[in-house]
Design a protein around this motif. Structure first.
Motif, PDB file in Angstrom:
ATOM      1  N   UNK A 194      -1.719  -4.606  -3.054  1.00 44.80           N
ATOM      2  CA  UNK A 194      -1.143  -5.454  -4.104  1.00 44.80           C
ATOM      3  C   UNK A 194      -0.008  -4.808  -4.831  1.00 44.80           C
ATOM      4  N   UNK A 195      -0.256  -3.591  -5.060  1.00 48.32           N
ATOM      5  CA  UNK A 195       0.977  -2.560  -5.832  1.00 48.32           C
ATOM      6  C   UNK A 195       1.948  -2.473  -5.131  1.00 48.32           C
ATOM      7  N   UNK A 196       1.983  -2.358  -3.713  1.00 48.27           N
ATOM      8  CA  UNK A 196       2.809  -2.226  -2.637  1.00 48.27           C
ATOM      9  C   UNK A 196       3.881  -3.559  -2.574  1.00 48.27           C
ATOM     10  N   UNK A 197       3.191  -4.687  -2.771  1.00 46.13           N
ATOM     11  CA  UNK A 197       3.884  -5.909  -2.519  1.00 46.13           C
ATOM     12  C   UNK A 197       4.855  -6.051  -3.846  1.00 46.13           C
ATOM     13  N   UNK A 198       4.159  -5.539  -4.980  1.00 39.56           N
ATOM     14  CA  UNK A 198       4.951  -5.703  -6.243  1.00 39.56           C
ATOM     15  C   UNK A 198       6.104  -4.677  -6.032  1.00 39.56           C
ATOM     16  N   UNK A 199       6.070  -3.527  -5.742  1.00 42.22           N
ATOM     17  CA  UNK A 199       7.070  -2.669  -5.428  1.00 42.22           C
ATOM     18  C   UNK A 199       8.106  -3.196  -4.407  1.00 42.22           C
ATOM     19  N   UNK A 200       7.819  -3.782  -3.579  1.00 45.09           N
ATOM     20  CA  UNK A 200       8.602  -4.423  -2.415  1.00 45.09           C
ATOM     21  C   UNK A 200       9.327  -5.611  -3.107  1.00 45.09           C
TER      22      UNK A 200
ATOM     23  N   UNK B 280      15.493   9.772 -16.433  1.00 44.65           N
ATOM     24  CA  UNK B 280      14.196   9.220 -17.363  1.00 44.65           C
ATOM     25  C   UNK B 280      13.581   7.851 -16.935  1.00 44.65           C
ATOM     26  N   UNK B 281      13.464   7.610 -15.544  1.00 46.70           N
ATOM     27  CA  UNK B 281      12.857   6.375 -15.008  1.00 46.70           C
ATOM     28  C   UNK B 281      12.002   6.800 -14.014  1.00 46.70           C
ATOM     29  N   UNK B 282      10.907   6.105 -13.703  1.00 46.66           N
ATOM     30  CA  UNK B 282       9.759   6.510 -12.797  1.00 46.66           C
ATOM     31  C   UNK B 282      10.603   5.940 -11.325  1.00 46.66           C
ATOM     32  N   UNK B 283      10.289   6.730 -10.383  1.00 47.57           N
ATOM     33  CA  UNK B 283      10.647   6.550  -8.935  1.00 47.57           C
ATOM     34  C   UNK B 283       9.342   6.153  -8.323  1.00 47.57           C
ATOM     35  N   UNK B 284       9.382   4.577  -7.910  1.00 44.83           N
ATOM     36  CA  UNK B 284       8.121   4.067  -7.184  1.00 44.83           C
ATOM     37  C   UNK B 284       7.912   4.800  -5.820  1.00 44.83           C
ATOM     38  N   UNK B 285       6.642   5.179  -5.573  1.00 44.76           N
ATOM     39  CA  UNK B 285       6.328   5.999  -4.505  1.00 44.76           C
ATOM     40  C   UNK B 285       5.087   5.359  -3.920  1.00 44.76           C
ATOM     41  N   UNK B 286       5.418   4.707  -2.565  1.00 41.55           N
ATOM     42  CA  UNK B 286       4.340   4.125  -1.785  1.00 41.55           C
ATOM     43  C   UNK B 286       3.770   5.155  -0.725  1.00 41.55           C
ATOM     44  N   UNK B 287       2.541   5.458  -0.877  1.00 41.77           N
ATOM     45  CA  UNK B 287       1.541   6.465  -0.153  1.00 41.77           C
ATOM     46  C   UNK B 287       0.554   5.505   0.544  1.00 41.77           C
ATOM     47  N   UNK B 288      -0.262   6.028   1.400  1.00 45.65           N
ATOM     48  CA  UNK B 288      -1.420   5.437   2.029  1.00 45.65           C
ATOM     49  C   UNK B 288      -2.478   4.890   0.916  1.00 45.65           C
ATOM     50  N   UNK B 289      -2.556   5.643  -0.158  1.00 45.18           N
ATOM     51  CA  UNK B 289      -3.493   5.419  -1.286  1.00 45.18           C
ATOM     52  C   UNK B 289      -2.996   4.199  -2.220  1.00 45.18           C
ATOM     53  N   UNK B 290      -1.996   3.892  -2.045  1.00 52.63           N
ATOM     54  CA  UNK B 290      -1.405   2.710  -3.013  1.00 52.63           C
ATOM     55  C   UNK B 290      -1.905   1.484  -2.630  1.00 52.63           C
ATOM     56  N   UNK B 291      -2.640   0.686  -3.636  1.00 53.63           N
ATOM     57  CA  UNK B 291      -3.226  -0.608  -3.086  1.00 53.63           C
ATOM     58  C   UNK B 291      -2.260  -1.472  -2.544  1.00 53.63           C
TER      59      UNK B 291
ATOM     60  N   UNK C 280      -2.262  -3.272   7.194  1.00 48.93           N
ATOM     61  CA  UNK C 280      -2.444  -4.974   6.534  1.00 48.93           C
ATOM     62  C   UNK C 280      -1.383  -5.519   6.158  1.00 48.93           C
ATOM     63  N   UNK C 281      -0.363  -4.887   5.870  1.00 49.02           N
ATOM     64  CA  UNK C 281       0.869  -5.592   5.497  1.00 49.02           C
ATOM     65  C   UNK C 281       1.332  -6.532   6.635  1.00 49.02           C
ATOM     66  N   UNK C 282       1.339  -6.058   7.794  1.00 46.94           N
ATOM     67  CA  UNK C 282       1.761  -6.915   8.790  1.00 46.94           C
ATOM     68  C   UNK C 282       0.901  -7.995   8.738  1.00 46.94           C
ATOM     69  N   UNK C 283      -0.270  -7.905   8.711  1.00 49.26           N
ATOM     70  CA  UNK C 283      -1.167  -9.047   8.989  1.00 49.26           C
ATOM     71  C   UNK C 283      -0.893 -10.095   7.895  1.00 49.26           C
ATOM     72  N   UNK C 284      -0.768  -9.536   6.732  1.00 47.95           N
ATOM     73  CA  UNK C 284      -0.652 -10.443   5.593  1.00 47.95           C
ATOM     74  C   UNK C 284       0.717 -11.324   5.662  1.00 47.95           C
TER      75      UNK C 284
END
Length: 448
Positions: free
Chosen positions: A370-376, A357-368, A158-162
């Motif tokens: 909207x959240x993927x777009x924020x990480x990107x 002491x920081x969070x490493x963002x992790x994109x998986x198939x379960x990540x919505x 869906x990312x390509x579509x959007x």
């Protein structure tokens, strides 16, 4: 004695051949079907022979129309003459394409124009070009040549579509219909339709069989077998113009027959080195990090255990990965870590947090999405210069300023490797090269 066979093209999907003629060319349609089965020590590949006919009747056989050029080449070597006739009643031709300057587009590079001209002339086939060459622009450039036709873009994510929908709206083409990405649609009803294959395959066939004049498949290497969703859909759509776009091309026997039968062979190609020399994509540098020998891994017999000990739970590998991240971030560069398994990513996240002491963002198939777009967005802005992803980001994600890619999960399959490193090929005014980090692990022949 001279042999001549006759082919009747029923439509852009199927072609008919008599049973009498089939006996002369049957070997062409044979292929080896592979599947995996649990063995004594590891998964073992099993094989059996199939023939890629779509129909086998008493008097006639049918096969996918896109195989005609390859069949003719094969017959020429066998001194077999081929006569091709078309059933014009079943061949749709609602619209003829307009030629350059390709509608509203003005800023095409010459190689892009050449690829479009070839595609329009051939009507079907594969455009093979690396990520960063402007694939979306070429796809939409082809769409712009059909101002009165119904157009379909099939994608895997869906990312390509959007991303594509936004470009279409910015061009002033109006709102495309989106099938998938959370939209529940029962049938196509707009001129331009963008769809995920998973959602489109659920539509009733009579809603799209003769609706489209043009179909483009993005990341078309996924048209990889006769049991795939792409085959289910493309074998029903009788659009006369059909193209696939991908950085890779299948080499499996079944995948090639399926791809060429439904879309066509390679009609245009831009090689990675050529694109680099033209300054169209960023140059790549490869750094191989050698890991120490671990004898407990060498003793393993099955790949599952090797992967667990050598990759997923391997603290030495995790430490080296984090060291690379620290090194490139200190250089004010961005980095994407690619893993194959979520468990591997979770261990890297823990190691990363313990170190920084920081969070490493992790994109998986379960990540919505909207959240993927924020990480990107955070990665592009360098607000957070590091990120990790599974296969969810191997395709269709555009991060122009990506400086480094770490192949943390390993793998030797050409297609996912090339798709993964393709994220770094995008060239910008401040970036003309990027670095690929990989590991050499001598602990087991699977890892080697």
């Amino acid at each position: 004695m001279a042999i001549n066979i006759n082919l009747l093209v029923l439509d852009p999907v199927e072609t008919e051949i008599s049973r009498e003629d089939v006996k002369h060319v049957y070997d062409f349609f044979k292929y080896t079907h592979n599947y995996w089965q649990e063995g004594k020590y590891r998964m073992e590949r099993k094989q059996y022979e199939r023939a890629c006919f779509t129909y086998q009747g008493k008097d006639v056989f049918r096969f996918y129309t896109g195989l005609i050029p390859k069949l003719k080449e094969w017959c020429e070597k066998k001194n077999i003459t081929v006569t091709v006739k078309q059933d014009e009643i079943n061949i749709p031709h609602n619209d003829k394409p307009s030629l350059p300057p390709f509608g509203e587009f003005e800023d095409f590079e010459q190689d892009q124009k050449t690829l479009m001209e070839i595609a329009l002339t051939k009507k079907r086939g594969c455009i093979k070009a690396p990520t960063g060459i402007g694939k979306t622009a070429i796809e939409l450039g082809l769409f712009s040549c059909f101002p009165n036709s119904n157009l379909l873009l099939l994608c895997h994510t869906k990312g390509i579509i959007q991303q594509t929908a936004k470009i279409i709206k910015d061009l002033g083409w109006g709102e495309p219909q989106i099938i998938g990405a959370g939209n529940k649609i029962s049938r196509p009803n707009k001129r331009i339709v963008l769809a995920t294959i998973q959602s489109f395959a659920k539509l009733p066939v009579d809603s799209y069989i003769d609706y489209f004049d043009v179909v483009i498949v993005d990341e078309a290497h996924r048209v990889s077998g006769f049991d795939t969703l792409y085959c289910k859909v493309l074998s029903k759509i009788i659009a006369p113009y059909r193209w696939g776009f991908s950085a890779t091309y299948p080499d499996d026997e079944e995948a090639v027959l399926c791809y060429e039968g439904l879309l066509g062979g390679i009609i245009g190609e831009v090689k990675i080195k050529e694109a680099m020399s033209l300054g169209r994509i960023a140059k790549s540098h490869v750094i191989i990090v050698k890991l120490p020998m671990q004898y407990n891994i060498r003793e393993q017999k099955k790949w599952d255990m090797v992967e667990e000990l050598g990759i997923i739970y391997n603290q030495t590998r995790h430490s080296k990965t984090i060291e690379i991240v620290e090194h490139v971030v200190n250089l004010d560069q961005t980095v994407l870590i690619l893993v194959n398994k979520k468990q591997h990513g979770w261990f890297l996240q823990e190691k990363f947090f313990n170190t920084f002491k920081e969070e490493l963002p992790f994109v998986t198939g379960e990540v919505p999405n909207t959240e993927r777009q924020k990480i990107k967005a955070r990665l592009i802005s360098k607000e957070v210069p590091f990120c990790m992803a599974t296969n969810a980001w191997r395709e269709g994600i555009d991060i122009p300023n990506l400086n480094n890619i770490i192949i943390a999960g390993g793998g030797k399959d050409e297609i996912p490797v090339l798709q993964g490193i393709g994220r770094g090929f995008r060239r910008t005014w401040e970036k003309d090269s990027f670095t690929i980090w990989d590991f050499f692990d001598p602990s087991h022949y699977y890892l080697v």
